[in-house]
Design a protein around this motif. Structure first.
Motif, mmCIF file in Angstrom:
data_model
loop_
_atom_site.group_PDB
_atom_site.id
_atom_site.type_symbol
_atom_site.label_atom_id
_atom_site.label_comp_id
_atom_site.label_asym_id
_atom_site.label_seq_id
_atom_site.Cartn_x
_atom_site.Cartn_y
_atom_site.Cartn_z
ATOM 1 N N GLU A 86 0.765 -1.234 0.237
ATOM 2 C CA GLU A 86 0.043 -0.013 0.146
ATOM 3 C C GLU A 86 0.844 1.277 0.126
ATOM 4 O O GLU A 86 1.878 1.360 1.008
ATOM 5 C CB GLU A 86 -1.001 -0.039 1.183
ATOM 6 C CG GLU A 86 -1.861 -1.182 1.239
ATOM 7 C CD GLU A 86 -2.984 -1.075 2.433
ATOM 8 O OE1 GLU A 86 -2.593 -0.522 3.383
ATOM 9 O OE2 GLU A 86 -3.719 -1.914 2.376
ATOM 10 N N VAL A 87 0.654 1.968 -1.044
ATOM 11 C CA VAL A 87 1.647 3.283 -1.128
ATOM 12 C C VAL A 87 0.730 4.576 -1.516
ATOM 13 O O VAL A 87 -0.429 4.436 -1.599
ATOM 14 C CB VAL A 87 2.546 3.175 -2.415
ATOM 15 C CG1 VAL A 87 3.229 2.006 -2.276
ATOM 16 C CG2 VAL A 87 1.716 2.940 -3.489
ATOM 17 N N ILE A 88 1.577 5.587 -1.014
ATOM 18 C CA ILE A 88 1.094 7.100 -1.498
ATOM 19 C C ILE A 88 1.909 7.469 -2.408
ATOM 20 O O ILE A 88 3.341 7.221 -2.282
ATOM 21 C CB ILE A 88 0.766 7.997 -0.148
ATOM 22 C CG1 ILE A 88 2.068 8.078 0.450
ATOM 23 C CG2 ILE A 88 -0.352 7.319 0.659
ATOM 24 C CD1 ILE A 88 2.024 9.155 1.582
ATOM 25 N N GLY A 89 1.683 8.527 -2.934
ATOM 26 C CA GLY A 89 2.518 9.096 -4.047
ATOM 27 C C GLY A 89 2.182 10.714 -4.545
ATOM 28 O O GLY A 89 1.211 11.069 -4.442
ATOM 29 N N THR A 111 8.730 8.821 -6.655
ATOM 30 C CA THR A 111 7.374 9.720 -6.283
ATOM 31 C C THR A 111 6.731 8.966 -5.066
ATOM 32 O O THR A 111 5.663 9.530 -4.680
ATOM 33 C CB THR A 111 6.592 9.931 -7.315
ATOM 34 O OG1 THR A 111 5.920 8.579 -7.666
ATOM 35 C CG2 THR A 111 7.268 10.443 -8.640
ATOM 36 N N LEU A 112 6.953 7.740 -4.611
ATOM 37 C CA LEU A 112 6.190 7.053 -3.706
ATOM 38 C C LEU A 112 6.776 6.769 -2.357
ATOM 39 O O LEU A 112 8.197 6.864 -2.068
ATOM 40 C CB LEU A 112 5.916 5.598 -4.270
ATOM 41 C CG LEU A 112 5.325 5.630 -5.749
ATOM 42 C CD1 LEU A 112 5.394 4.215 -6.109
ATOM 43 C CD2 LEU A 112 3.934 6.270 -5.541
ATOM 44 N N ALA A 113 6.216 6.562 -1.387
ATOM 45 C CA ALA A 113 6.443 6.099 0.087
ATOM 46 C C ALA A 113 5.266 5.138 0.422
ATOM 47 O O ALA A 113 4.111 5.022 -0.201
ATOM 48 C CB ALA A 113 6.668 7.262 0.941
ATOM 49 N N ARG A 114 5.483 4.393 1.501
ATOM 50 C CA ARG A 114 4.266 3.589 1.897
ATOM 51 C C ARG A 114 3.247 4.255 2.427
ATOM 52 O O ARG A 114 3.505 5.281 2.996
ATOM 53 C CB ARG A 114 4.818 2.459 2.861
ATOM 54 C CG ARG A 114 5.417 3.049 3.898
ATOM 55 C CD ARG A 114 6.079 1.778 5.171
ATOM 56 N NE ARG A 114 6.561 2.375 6.098
ATOM 57 C CZ ARG A 114 6.081 2.767 7.360
ATOM 58 N NH1 ARG A 114 4.716 2.651 7.403
ATOM 59 N NH2 ARG A 114 6.382 3.421 8.393
ATOM 60 N N LYS A 115 2.091 3.734 2.128
ATOM 61 C CA LYS A 115 0.928 4.516 3.175
ATOM 62 C C LYS A 115 1.010 4.404 4.590
ATOM 63 O O LYS A 115 1.510 3.373 5.068
ATOM 64 C CB LYS A 115 -0.378 3.752 2.427
ATOM 65 C CG LYS A 115 -1.787 4.165 3.232
ATOM 66 C CD LYS A 115 -2.717 3.444 2.743
ATOM 67 C CE LYS A 115 -4.033 3.799 3.682
ATOM 68 N NZ LYS A 115 -3.913 3.190 4.865
ATOM 69 N N ALA A 125 -4.359 9.838 0.447
ATOM 70 C CA ALA A 125 -4.261 10.658 -0.849
ATOM 71 C C ALA A 125 -4.190 12.138 -0.799
ATOM 72 O O ALA A 125 -3.595 12.782 -1.588
ATOM 73 C CB ALA A 125 -5.587 10.282 -1.728
ATOM 74 N N GLY A 126 -4.625 12.713 0.337
ATOM 75 C CA GLY A 126 -4.548 14.070 0.559
ATOM 76 C C GLY A 126 -3.176 14.445 1.096
ATOM 77 O O GLY A 126 -3.138 15.887 1.465
ATOM 78 N N LEU A 127 -2.356 13.595 1.658
ATOM 79 C CA LEU A 127 -1.048 14.298 2.292
ATOM 80 C C LEU A 127 0.024 14.417 1.106
ATOM 81 O O LEU A 127 0.813 15.256 1.489
ATOM 82 C CB LEU A 127 -0.680 13.099 3.085
ATOM 83 C CG LEU A 127 0.374 13.153 3.920
ATOM 84 C CD1 LEU A 127 0.499 14.204 4.847
ATOM 85 C CD2 LEU A 127 1.061 11.729 4.645
ATOM 86 N N PRO A 128 0.381 13.805 0.032
ATOM 87 C CA PRO A 128 1.550 13.908 -0.500
ATOM 88 C C PRO A 128 2.108 15.258 -1.076
ATOM 89 O O PRO A 128 2.941 15.873 -0.497
ATOM 90 C CB PRO A 128 1.567 13.048 -1.777
ATOM 91 C CG PRO A 128 0.787 11.903 -1.194
ATOM 92 C CD PRO A 128 -0.396 12.557 -0.632
ATOM 93 N N LEU A 262 8.874 12.331 1.603
ATOM 94 C CA LEU A 262 7.578 11.588 1.956
ATOM 95 C C LEU A 262 7.455 10.633 2.789
ATOM 96 O O LEU A 262 6.471 10.404 3.841
ATOM 97 C CB LEU A 262 7.115 11.214 0.357
ATOM 98 C CG LEU A 262 5.501 10.674 0.304
ATOM 99 C CD1 LEU A 262 4.654 11.985 0.651
ATOM 100 C CD2 LEU A 262 5.256 10.244 -0.963
ATOM 101 N N THR A 263 8.515 9.749 3.122
ATOM 102 C CA THR A 263 8.463 8.801 4.032
ATOM 103 C C THR A 263 8.610 9.488 5.449
ATOM 104 O O THR A 263 8.073 8.837 6.230
ATOM 105 C CB THR A 263 9.983 7.905 3.688
ATOM 106 O OG1 THR A 263 9.882 7.280 2.580
ATOM 107 C CG2 THR A 263 9.996 6.937 5.006
ATOM 108 N N ARG A 264 9.421 10.624 5.574
ATOM 109 C CA ARG A 264 9.227 11.219 6.855
ATOM 110 C C ARG A 264 7.953 11.909 7.213
ATOM 111 O O ARG A 264 7.373 11.759 8.583
ATOM 112 C CB ARG A 264 10.350 12.559 6.756
ATOM 113 C CG ARG A 264 10.378 13.243 7.865
ATOM 114 C CD ARG A 264 10.767 12.625 9.135
ATOM 115 N NE ARG A 264 10.880 13.469 10.440
ATOM 116 C CZ ARG A 264 10.570 13.033 11.618
ATOM 117 N NH1 ARG A 264 10.157 11.579 11.557
ATOM 118 N NH2 ARG A 264 10.583 13.900 12.608
ATOM 119 N N LEU A 265 7.416 12.094 6.180
ATOM 120 C CA LEU A 265 5.771 12.597 6.441
ATOM 121 C C LEU A 265 4.909 11.479 6.943
ATOM 122 O O LEU A 265 3.871 11.412 7.790
ATOM 123 C CB LEU A 265 5.475 13.175 5.098
ATOM 124 C CG LEU A 265 5.604 14.685 4.835
ATOM 125 C CD1 LEU A 265 5.088 14.920 3.261
ATOM 126 C CD2 LEU A 265 4.869 15.536 5.901
#
Length: 324
Positions: A86-89, A111-115, A125-128, A262-265
């Motif tokens: 599961e990812v976000i990007g 462009t991706l990190a794990r969700k 989806a609203g975070l990246p 993004l991973t830090r977020l």
């Protein structure tokens, strides 16, 4: 596959729901089954042609840069993700054509990190884009320090609400501009709300007589000028809305995809430091209405579009993508 697309610049009326081309998955990309995609102001500015001078456009364009979803298949050079992850990007490339408002997207791993495990698909989806914008401005450009005073404009919006939370986590005092109806929301994030509009400078000076150490402009124009005038002698200024920030000794910043940031977020979200407020959700086929709502400029947090799936597993997506 089904998706949203436009074949010419224009308003929400140019958006059409229907069949769009299947994504090709390159060596450094993964095929993502989209669960949700967030609306951002830059999306409709692209649709209107405002970024035509800097971004190549290949019509028809599938809009959208934010996504949450499930990896169906990684490209042959990808070791970071596996099928089922599961990812976000923040899936932005240097041209406009293949976005996230579709059933599937081919996303470069950069462009991706794990969700975040504690966020819903819609919240994730609203975070990246907004999260990366706030993080890169506050941590890298403004280099906010503990006990500093930071002025954040549109503090109840997508970028602003995340910026208030990150600045507070950094130990800063935050003054956030917002309409009176959003003052309680800004307080809940840890900010001190002030009403924007006429008299803003006086209201901010009433809270920070010596000036603010850092100003985060998300609006531009008169707001940018006001922000520059409210700085303490060594204050710093960054705008994400107006390149004229450099004329005031500040910086103009455009968010960039960065998997480490993004991973830090994601870590901050899982620690409960950062939360995402989703104000409205729409099904994919109603994306034009989601854009119309966002263009009104009164969004609290994020507007998100969702893709509904039957519980049939991910295997069927293998036949949807051309490529490896």
């Amino acid at each position: 596959m089904k998706g949203i697309s436009y074949s010419r610049y224009g308003g929400p009326e140019v958006l059409a729901y229907g069949e769009v081309r299947d994504p090709k998955v390159g060596p450094d990309s993964v095929l993502v089954k989209v669960r949700a995609a967030a609306v951002n102001p830059v999306d409709w500015k692209c649709r209107e042609g405002r970024l035509d001078a800097s971004l190549e456009t290949v019509f028809p364009v599938v809009p959208g840069w934010d996504v949450s979803g499930v990896v169906v298949r990684p490209g042959p050079a990808v070791t970071e993700f596996s099928a089922g992850d599961e990812v976000i990007g923040y899936v932005r490339e240097d041209f406009l054509s293949r976005g996230t408002f579709a059933e599937y997207v081919a996303a470069p791993v950069r462009t991706l990190a794990r969700k975040p495990r504690n966020l819903t698909w819609e919240e994730a989806a609203g975070l990246p884009l907004v999260g990366l914008t706030a993080y890169q401005v506050l941590v890298k450009a403004l280099q906010v320090q503990r006990d500093e005073t930071v002025l954040v404009h549109a503090a109840a919006g997508g970028v602003g609400s995340i910026a208030v939370q990150i600045a507070r986590h950094l130990g800063a005092r935050v003054i956030g501009t917002a309409s009176e109806t959003n003052h309680d929301f800004v307080r809940s994030l840890g900010g001190e709300p002030v009403t924007y509009g006429d008299g803003l400078a006086e209201r901010v000076r009433g809270l920070a007589p010596e000036g603010v150490d850092a100003a985060f402009d998300t609006i531009g124009g008169d707001t940018l000028r006001t922000s520059a005038n409210l700085l303490a002698p060594e204050g710093r200024l960054v705008s994400i809305a107006d390149p004229d920030a450099v004329d005031y000794g500040g910086r103009y910043c455009f968010v960039r995809p960065d998997s480490e940031d993004l991973t830090r977020l994601v870590e901050l979200a899982e620690q409960g430091v950062v939360s995402v407020h989703v104000s409205e959700t729409y099904p994919l086929q109603s994306a034009a209405e989601a854009y119309r709502s966002n263009e009104e400029g009164r969004t609290r947090g994020k507007i998100v579009v969702t893709v509904e799936w039957e519980e049939e597993g991910e295997a069927g997506a293998e036949t949807r993508a051309t490529g490896w």
